[in-house]
Design a protein around this motif. Structure first.
Motif, PDB file in Angstrom:
ATOM      1  N   GLU A   9     -43.459   5.991  47.233  1.00 40.65           N
ATOM      2  CA  GLU A   9     -43.986   5.888  48.777  1.00 40.65           C
ATOM      3  C   GLU A   9     -44.999   6.860  49.118  1.00 40.65           C
ATOM      4  OE1 GLU A   9     -43.987   3.135  50.437  1.00 40.65           O
ATOM      5  OE2 GLU A   9     -42.941   2.289  48.746  1.00 40.65           O
ATOM      6  N   LYS A  10     -44.613   8.296  48.495  1.00 43.57           N
ATOM      7  CA  LYS A  10     -45.410   9.472  48.790  1.00 43.57           C
ATOM      8  C   LYS A  10     -46.805   9.424  48.030  1.00 43.57           C
ATOM      9  CE  LYS A  10     -42.257  13.141  50.111  1.00 43.57           C
ATOM     10  NZ  LYS A  10     -43.083  14.146  51.158  1.00 43.57           N
ATOM     11  N   LYS A  12     -48.156   6.726  47.131  1.00 45.09           N
ATOM     12  CA  LYS A  12     -48.946   5.599  47.867  1.00 45.09           C
ATOM     13  C   LYS A  12     -49.808   6.174  48.974  1.00 45.09           C
ATOM     14  CE  LYS A  12     -46.596   1.268  47.086  1.00 45.09           C
ATOM     15  NZ  LYS A  12     -45.634   0.283  47.821  1.00 45.09           N
ATOM     16  N   GLU A  13     -49.325   6.960  49.846  1.00 43.78           N
ATOM     17  CA  GLU A  13     -49.856   7.963  50.769  1.00 43.78           C
ATOM     18  C   GLU A  13     -50.880   8.554  50.247  1.00 43.78           C
ATOM     19  OE1 GLU A  13     -45.757   8.647  53.274  1.00 43.78           O
ATOM     20  OE2 GLU A  13     -47.161  10.506  52.756  1.00 43.78           O
ATOM     21  N   VAL A  16     -53.800   5.907  49.505  1.00 42.92           N
ATOM     22  CA  VAL A  16     -54.578   5.591  50.574  1.00 42.92           C
ATOM     23  C   VAL A  16     -55.254   6.662  51.343  1.00 42.92           C
ATOM     24  CG1 VAL A  16     -54.144   5.137  52.973  1.00 42.92           C
ATOM     25  CG2 VAL A  16     -52.761   4.027  51.292  1.00 42.92           C
ATOM     26  N   ALA A  17     -55.165   8.038  51.027  1.00 42.93           N
ATOM     27  CA  ALA A  17     -55.877   9.085  51.599  1.00 42.93           C
ATOM     28  C   ALA A  17     -57.063   9.207  50.677  1.00 42.93           C
ATOM     29  CB  ALA A  17     -55.310  10.463  51.336  1.00 42.93           C
ATOM     30  N   PRO A  20     -58.816   4.795  52.000  1.00 43.44           N
ATOM     31  CA  PRO A  20     -58.603   4.024  52.967  1.00 43.44           C
ATOM     32  C   PRO A  20     -58.520   2.660  53.050  1.00 43.44           C
ATOM     33  CG  PRO A  20     -59.324   6.138  54.033  1.00 43.44           C
ATOM     34  CD  PRO A  20     -59.754   5.972  52.645  1.00 43.44           C
ATOM     35  N   GLU A  23     -55.824   0.117  51.651  1.00 43.28           N
ATOM     36  CA  GLU A  23     -54.594   0.491  51.964  1.00 43.28           C
ATOM     37  C   GLU A  23     -53.739  -1.113  51.818  1.00 43.28           C
ATOM     38  OE1 GLU A  23     -54.314   1.819  55.955  1.00 43.28           O
ATOM     39  OE2 GLU A  23     -52.178   2.096  55.832  1.00 43.28           O
ATOM     40  N   SER A  52     -53.585  16.466  44.681  1.00 44.09           N
ATOM     41  CA  SER A  52     -52.812  16.203  45.682  1.00 44.09           C
ATOM     42  C   SER A  52     -51.277  15.980  45.448  1.00 44.09           C
ATOM     43  CB  SER A  52     -53.167  14.562  46.400  1.00 44.09           C
ATOM     44  OG  SER A  52     -54.657  14.893  46.745  1.00 44.09           O
ATOM     45  N   LYS A  56     -48.820  18.007  47.929  1.00 47.02           N
ATOM     46  CA  LYS A  56     -48.120  17.202  48.681  1.00 47.02           C
ATOM     47  C   LYS A  56     -46.393  17.704  48.193  1.00 47.02           C
ATOM     48  CE  LYS A  56     -47.725  12.800  50.853  1.00 47.02           C
ATOM     49  NZ  LYS A  56     -48.693  12.826  51.990  1.00 47.02           N
TER      50      LYS A  56
ATOM     51  N   GLN B 272     -57.305  16.270  54.243  1.00 48.09           N
ATOM     52  CA  GLN B 272     -56.043  15.871  53.838  1.00 48.09           C
ATOM     53  C   GLN B 272     -54.901  16.760  54.108  1.00 48.09           C
ATOM     54  OE1 GLN B 272     -55.248  14.106  50.233  1.00 48.09           O
ATOM     55  NE2 GLN B 272     -53.074  13.476  50.926  1.00 48.09           N
TER      56      GLN B 272
END
Lengths: 84, 505
Positions: A9-10, A12-13, A16-17, A20, A23, A52, A56, B272
Motif C-alpha cells: 500500500e505504501k 502504491k502511494e 501515485v506520487a 498521479p 491512480e 522514495s 518513506k 513529496q
C-alpha cells in the motif's frame, strides 16, 4: 514490522506520487506486476521509486541498482529485508 | 559587441576578468595547478584529492603511458565508470599529446572490441573492476596496449608542444545520422567548451560541483568535470545515482549539472517529502542534453529559490553552443550563443562553424559527407533566433530520439537487434506519448509468418512476443521499448520500399 500488504500500500502511494494520472490503474497492482512492462516505468521513474522507498520507509537499500527491481515483489522483498 | 562581452553583464567585473580563454588543456592545467595547488579538486569514495595530488598522479600515469611506446597523436581508449582514476587517466592522456577516447562504461566486451577497431585505438586504459570485460579485446586485438588505472611510472611533464588544433578527444555518439561513431574534438574545442561553461552565471570560481552524468557524455565531461577543474572548484563523484541525495546532504554542492529528467525528479521528490532534496547551498542547476520545460525554470525559483539555466549543445560542438542567462524572461529559449561560432539557418536547420566544433567523425567516413556542407556542420536541429539573438529549438529533422534523461537513441541501431530474430520481417522503433503526456520508446514489428509457422507452439504470437521481450530485456535499459505491438500488416512504405517512419511526437 509492516506486513507485505502494508508495504504494498505504501509502495502504491509512491507510485501515485510519481504519476498521479495513473491512480486508478494502480488499484490492480500486485506483487507480480512488472514495473517496466506493466507500469511503464522508465529508468528515471525507477530511480524516483528507489529514492522514495528509502525516504518513506526510512531504510538504506544498500548497493542496489534500479535494474534490480523488475517486479513489485522485488521491491517488497528489498524493503522487507531492510526492515528486519 | 562580441558574444563574450554580451555575457559580461551577468557576472561581476572582477570574476569576469578571470575567465580567460585557453588554447589547450595543457595551458589550462598549468594555470590551475599554479592557482589552486592545495584546494580539493576531486572527492571520490570519501577520499579528497587536491589539485597538487591530481597533478602528481597525472605525471606518474603519463610515465606509465610513455613506457607503452606510444607516439604523439596515438588514440588511447579509457574504459571506466566515473571515478578519480578516470579523471586522472583522461587528463594524463590529453596532456601527453595523445588522444583520449572516453568509452561508455556500459559497453559489453564485444562492442568494446568493435569500438577499439573503429577508433583505431593503440592503447586502452581500464578500471580494475572492468577487467572481466577485456577477454574478447585481448584475444581479438592482441596489438592493443593495455594499461590498468593503477599503473605508475617515472613522472613525466606535460607535452608543452601541444597546439590548439591538435586532436585531443574522441567522444562516442550516435551523431545526427544515428550510427555509432566518434566525434573527434581538438584541444581548443575542448577548452572553448570548458570556458563557455563559465559564461552567464554570477558565481563562477571555487564552487562545489557534483558529478552525476557519465564522463563519456560531453555534458558530463566538459561542462561538469572540465569547467569544475578550470574554475578551481571541487567535484564530488556520485558512485550510485540512487545515493545522489545522500551525497548532496554530505557535500552540499553549489552547482549541479543535470539532465531535465533528473531536475524534474528532484523537484517532485522535494515536493513529496516537503524539503529541499538538493540542499540549502545549491545556487544553480545547469540543465541540458534534452529539452528543458519552461515550467521547471519558474518552479525551481518559486519553490526552492534555485536558478535553473537551460542550454543547448552537441557532442560535435564540444557540448556548449548556447546558454540562457536571461531564463526568466525567455524561458523557452536555449540561450545566447557562446563566442567564436558562426551560424547559418538553412531551411530552418541550424548550421554551425566554430572553434568549438569537432574536427570530424571517426569510424564512419560516410557520416562526414552527410554531416557537412561547404564546411558547415549541419546539426539536424530546426531553430529560430529572436530579435535579441536568442536561440530556440523548434524540432529535429533527423531520426534520433532524444529521451528526457538526455540519452540519444538511434531507432535503426535498436531495430537491428529485433530484426536479427528469424521471425521478424521488419520493425520500427519510435517515440510515442501516452494520454498523460509521458514520452516513451515504442516498438512495432511485422512478423515473418513463414518462419513463425515452423515454430512448434500453439500460440505463435505469444511465442513471438516472448522472444521480442527477451531481446528487449537484453538491451541497455534506456534503449528498451516500453510498448511492443505485433502488426497484422506491413508498414506503409516509400516508393523505395523504406519504412515510412512515425512522427508521433
Amino acid at each position: 514490522m509492516l506486513s507485505r500488504n502494508e508495504i504494498l500500500e505504501k509502495l502504491k502511494e509512491i507510485l501515485v506520487a510519481m504519476d498521479p494520472s495513473k491512480e486508478g490503474e494502480l488499484d490492480n497492482v500486485n506483487e507480480s506486476t512488472r514495473l517496466v512492462e506493466d507500469l511503464g516505468l522508465m529508468s528515471i521513474s525507477l530511480l524516483f521509486m528507489v529514492v522514495s522507498i528509502e525516504e518513506k520507509f526510512n531504510v538504506e537499500l544498500g548497493d542496489v541498482s534500479v535494474n534490480d527491481f523488475v517486479t513489485v515483489k522485488d521491491a517488497i522483498d528489498h524493503i522487507e529485508k531492510c526492515l528486519k | 559587441m562580441n558574444n563574450r562581452e554580451y555575457f559580461a553583464k551577468f557576472t561581476d567585473k572582477e570574476t569576469f576578468s578571470k575567465i580567460v580563454e585557453k588554447e589547450t588543456i595543457v595551458e589550462m592545467w598549468e594555470m590551475v595547478r599554479k592557482n589552486y595547488p592545495h584546494d580539493v579538486a576531486i572527492v571520490d569514495d570519501g577520499v579528497s584529492y587536491t589539485f597538487s595530488q591530481l597533478d602528481e598522479d597525472m605525471a606518474s600515469f603519463r610515465g606509465a603511458l610513455k613506457a607503452l611506446g606510444l607516439t604523439k597523436g596515438d588514440r588511447v581508449g579509457v574504459y571506466s565508470k566515473n571515478s578519480y582514476q578516470l579523471v586522472k587517466m583522461y587528463l594524463a592522456i590529453v596532456t601527453s599529446g595523445y588522444v583520449a577516447a572516453i568509452l561508455p562504461a556500459h559497453l559489453d566486451d564485444k562492442t568494446l572490441f568493435g569500438v577499439s577497431m573503429m577508433f583505431s585505438l593503440k592503447g586502452l586504459c581500464y578500471a580494475e573492476d572492468m577487467v572481466d570485460r577485456l577477454n574478447v579485446i585481448k584475444a581479438m586485438n592482441p596489438n592493443l596496449k593495455l594499461l590498468s588505472e593503477t599503473a605508475k611510472g617515472e613522472k613525466v611533464e606535460m607535452d608543452k608542444s601541444t597546439k590548439g588544433s591538435d586532436p585531443a578527444l574522441i567522444m562516442f555518439t550516435g551523431g545526427t545520422t544515428g550510427r555509432s561513431k566518434g566525434a573527434l574534438l581538438s584541444q581548443e574545442a575542448v577548452m572553448q567548451g570548458t570556458v563557455n561553461g563559465c559564461y552567464g552565471v554570477p558565481s563562477v570560481f571555487k564552487q562545489r560541483y557534483l558529478l552525476i552524468l557519465p564522463m563519456s557524455h560531453v555534458f558530463g565531461l566538459i561542462r561538469n568535470v572540465m569547467t569544475s577543474l578550470y574554475t578551481g572548484s571541487s567535484l564530488y563523484i556520485v558512485k550510485n545515482n540512487k545515493d545522489m541525495f545522500k551525497d548532496i546532504a554530505i557535500f552540499k554542492p553549489t552547482v549541479l549539472v543535470l539532465v531535465p529528467a533528473i531536475a524534474e525528479m528532484a523537484l517532485n521528490l522535494s515536493r513529496q517529502f516537503k524539503k529541499n532534496m538538493l540542499g540549502e547551498d545549491l545556487k544553480y542547476i545547469i540543465c541540458g542534453a534534452a529539452k528543458v520545460a519552461p515550467y521547471l525554470i519558474k518552479e525551481y525559483k518559486k519553490e526552492l529559490n534555485i536558478d535553473l539555466y537551460p542550454g543547448y549543445g552537441l557532442t560535435e560542438s564540444a557540448n556548449l553552443v548556447s546558454g540562457n542567462p536571461d531564463q526568466f524572461n525567455k524561458p523557452d529559449s536555449v540561450g545566447y550563443p557562446y563566442p567564436h561560432q558562426e551560424f547559418k539557418v538553412v531551411n530552418n536547420e541550424l548550421w554551425i562553424k566554430g572553434k568549438n566544433m569537432m574536427i570530424g567523425y571517426v569510424g564512419d567516413e560516410n557520416a562526414n559527407k552527410e554531416a557537412y556542407e561547404d564546411g558547415w556542420f549541419k546539426t539536424g536541429d530546426l531553430v529560430r533566433f529572436d530579435e535579441d539573438g536568442y536561440l530556440y529549438i523548434t524540432g529535429r529533422c533527423k531520426e534520433i530520439i532524444i529521451l528526457s534523461n538526455g540519452e540519444n537513441v538511434s531507432p535503426q541501431e535498436v531495430e537491428v537487434y529485433f530484426n536479427a530474430l528469424p521471425y521478424v520481417q521488419d520493425s520500427q522503433i519510435f517515440e510515442d506519448v501516452d494520454d498523460s503526456g509521458n514520452h516513451f520508446i515504442a516498438l512495432e514489428v511485422v512478423p515473418r509468418m513463414v518462419e513463425l509457422a515452423k515454430v512448434d507452439e500453439i500460440d505463435k504470437m505469444a511465442f513471438l512476443m516472448k522472444e521480442l521481450y527477451k531481446v528487449n530485456n537484453s538491451l541497455v535499459p534506456y534503449m528498451r521499448a516500453q510498448s511492443i505491438v505485433i502488426r497484422d500488416k506491413d508498414f506503409d512504405r516509400t516508393p523505395a520500399m523504406k519504412i515510412l517512419r512515425y512522427h508521433k511526437c
